[in-house]
Write an enzyme that holds these catalytic residues in place. Structure first.
Site, short mmCIF file in Angstrom:
data_model
loop_
_atom_site.label_atom_id
_atom_site.label_comp_id
_atom_site.label_asym_id
_atom_site.label_seq_id
_atom_site.Cartn_x
_atom_site.Cartn_y
_atom_site.Cartn_z
N THR A 54 0.86 -1.19 0.00
CA THR A 54 0.00 0.00 0.00
C THR A 54 0.89 1.24 0.00
OG1 THR A 54 -1.73 -1.19 1.17
CG2 THR A 54 -1.85 1.19 1.23
N LYS A 82 8.11 6.48 21.67
CA LYS A 82 8.36 7.18 22.94
C LYS A 82 7.07 7.65 23.59
CE LYS A 82 12.68 8.78 20.91
NZ LYS A 82 12.96 9.74 19.84
N ARG A 103 -1.85 4.81 7.92
CA ARG A 103 -2.16 3.41 8.23
C ARG A 103 -1.88 3.25 9.72
NH1 ARG A 103 -1.84 -2.07 6.21
NH2 ARG A 103 -2.82 -1.14 4.39
N HIS A 131 -10.71 0.64 4.71
CA HIS A 131 -9.55 0.80 3.83
C HIS A 131 -10.07 1.32 2.48
CE1 HIS A 131 -5.70 0.43 2.11
NE2 HIS A 131 -5.49 -0.87 2.17
#
Ligand SMILES: [Zn+2]
Lengths: 304, 163
Positions: A54, A82, A103, A131
């Site tokens: 993708t 983090k 994504r 999607h």
């Protein structure tokens, strides 16, 4: 054409879809019509979970439009690791780019991110949610091979977690399509998708056996059943084996059946099917580039 | 004499709210919506399965020293659509309102989908669209049926993760 974010296929009207597909067909026929159109513009690829294809498909599309792409690299090495929130990450990246592709492993992430940015944002997969850019290339492929009205489509495999399926099912309700869903009981469509299909009055049936509907189908859309959805290997193999197709299984199907798959496949379609005229999954993958070019061109305001 | 008046006689409150005509059996869920578990020291009285001309049986909740926010009323409307809210000041009913069904509920319910982005550490309030029989997460689309709504009330009443 689309001007805003693309979060869910449920937001796409028939007109939106046809505008993108028509533009994609024009680009496919003559890529020169958009050459260099977005020179100097930057698309940020924000992939919080890996998806080489993708990502490469969007990258190719943007480069063919004359633009450039940036990405965040592997999540393991980024600030996300983090503990930075998604909202902060996209707000920062928005400052670097003219559009964002996201994504992310959580459902609803694209909607959330879109509330924090002003540049167009494309959902390239949010968990088991949606999607929609995949759906546009799926629709393009269906239109090229079977047309998009008065057809019967079978969608088979993991319908519960398959976001490409959820988006496709929503979008098909905009057309005159009879939809059949074929899956093991444990992987049937989630309640919210069934609810939406019911609301639109779409003609929808659910089955556990492909045999029940195969002869009626113009399109068979196969998806992968993932090993990790089952507690035991044995259970997985029993189920997966039943939803695997080969030329023998397809013997009862129409000569003109179009077989599709969002890829990657593992063994749900036998390689012998690749050699037949029915196999359209590689063509489907290739269609991702002109369709995403058309989509990005629209979102970046190329048709003015 | 209305049945509210009869109730008020039993234990009048000086300032606060009487939530009347609550669907029988929902009184404890009403307290959950208000984030009341007794630890805050509020004076609360509840009537459960009280005879009612209108509903057959009803629950009544009286809370001293507390008025309701709009989002609390919105959620209340989901589990007790017939409820009336009486605001009491100095022993008098100064305002009497019926709950109204809203189109959306913000910041009170928690999405039951663990993989929903609203359950991650993000600076957003939850949002649910109200359906005919239930609510639906505006982020991930998960549907909670009407009868299950009370189970998903944020006990702290904020419905936020990091605002
Ligand atoms: Zn949710």
């Amino acid at each position: 054409m689309l001007r805003d974010h693309l979060i869910s296929a449920a937001h796409l009207s028939r007109d939106d879809i046809e505008a993108v597909l028509d533009h994609a067909a024009a680009i496919d026929a003559d890529p020169g019509i958009v050459r260099g159109r977005h020179a100097g513009r930057v698309l940020a690829l924000c992939f919080f979970e890996p998806s080489t294809r993708t990502k490469m498909s969007f990258e190719t599309a943007m480069k063919r439009l004359g633009g450039d792409t940036i990405d965040m690299g592997a999540v393991e090495s980024s600030s996300v690791k983090k503990g930075e929130s998604l909202a902060d990450t996209v707000r920062v990246i928005e400052g670097y780019a003219d559009a964002l592709v996201l994504r992310h492993p959580s459902e609803g992430s694209a909607k959330l991110a879109s509330e924090f940015v002003d540049v167009p944002l494309v959902n390239a997969g949010d968990g088991a949610g949606q999607h929609p850019s995949q759906t546009l290339l799926d629709l393009y492929t269906i239109r090229e091979n079977a047309g998009l009205d008065d057809i019967t489509v079978g969608i088979m495999g993991d319908l519960k977690y398959g976001r490409t399926v959820h988006s496709l099912a929503h979008a098909l309700t905009e057309f005159d399509v009879r939809q059949h869903f074929i899956s093991p009981e444990s992987l049937r469509l989630p309640r919210n998708v069934r609810y939406d299909l019911h609301e639109t009055g779409a003609e929808v049936r659910e089955h556990t056996d492909l045999d029940e509907v195969l002869p009626e189908l113009d399109v068979l859309y196969v998806t992968r059943i993932q090993r990790e959805r089952f507690p035991e290997e044995r259970e997985y193999r029993e189920v997966a084996g039943e939803y695997r197709i080969d030329n023998e299984v397809l013997a009862d199907a129409s000569e003109d059946l179009t077989v599709m798959h969002p890829l990657p496949r593992v063994d749900e379609i036998a390689p012998e099917v690749d050699e037949t005229a029915r196999a359209k999954y590689f063509e489907q993958a290739h269609n991702g580039v002109p369709v995403r070019m058309a989509l990005l061109d629209g979102l970046l305001g190329g048709d003015t | 004499m209305s049945d509210t008046d009869k109730e008020l006689r039993v234990s009048k409150i000086r300032d606060g709210t009487v939530i009347d005509h609550v669907t029988a059996g929902q009184a404890l869920n009403v307290l959950a919506i208000l984030g009341i578990d007794g630890s805050g020291g509020e004076s609360v009285s509840i009537g459960m399965n009280v005879p009612s001309d209108k509903l057959g049986l009803k629950d009544v909740v009286k809370v001293e020293g507390r008025e309701l926010s709009q989002s609390e009323v919105d959620v209340l409307s989901l589990i007790a659509p017939e409820a009336t809210i009486n605001i009491i000041r100095d022993f008098d009913v100064i305002e009497k309102n019926r709950v109204e069904r809203t189109e959306s509920v913000t910041g009170i319910l928690v999405c039951p989908n663990h993989n929903c982005i609203t359950n991650a550490d993000e600076p957003v309030r939850t949002a649910f669209a109200v359906l005919e029989d239930g609510v639906r997460c505006s982020y991930c689309g998960t549907i909670v049926r009407g009868g299950d709504v009370a189970e998903h009330i944020d006990a702290h009443g904020s419905g936020e993760t990091a605002l």
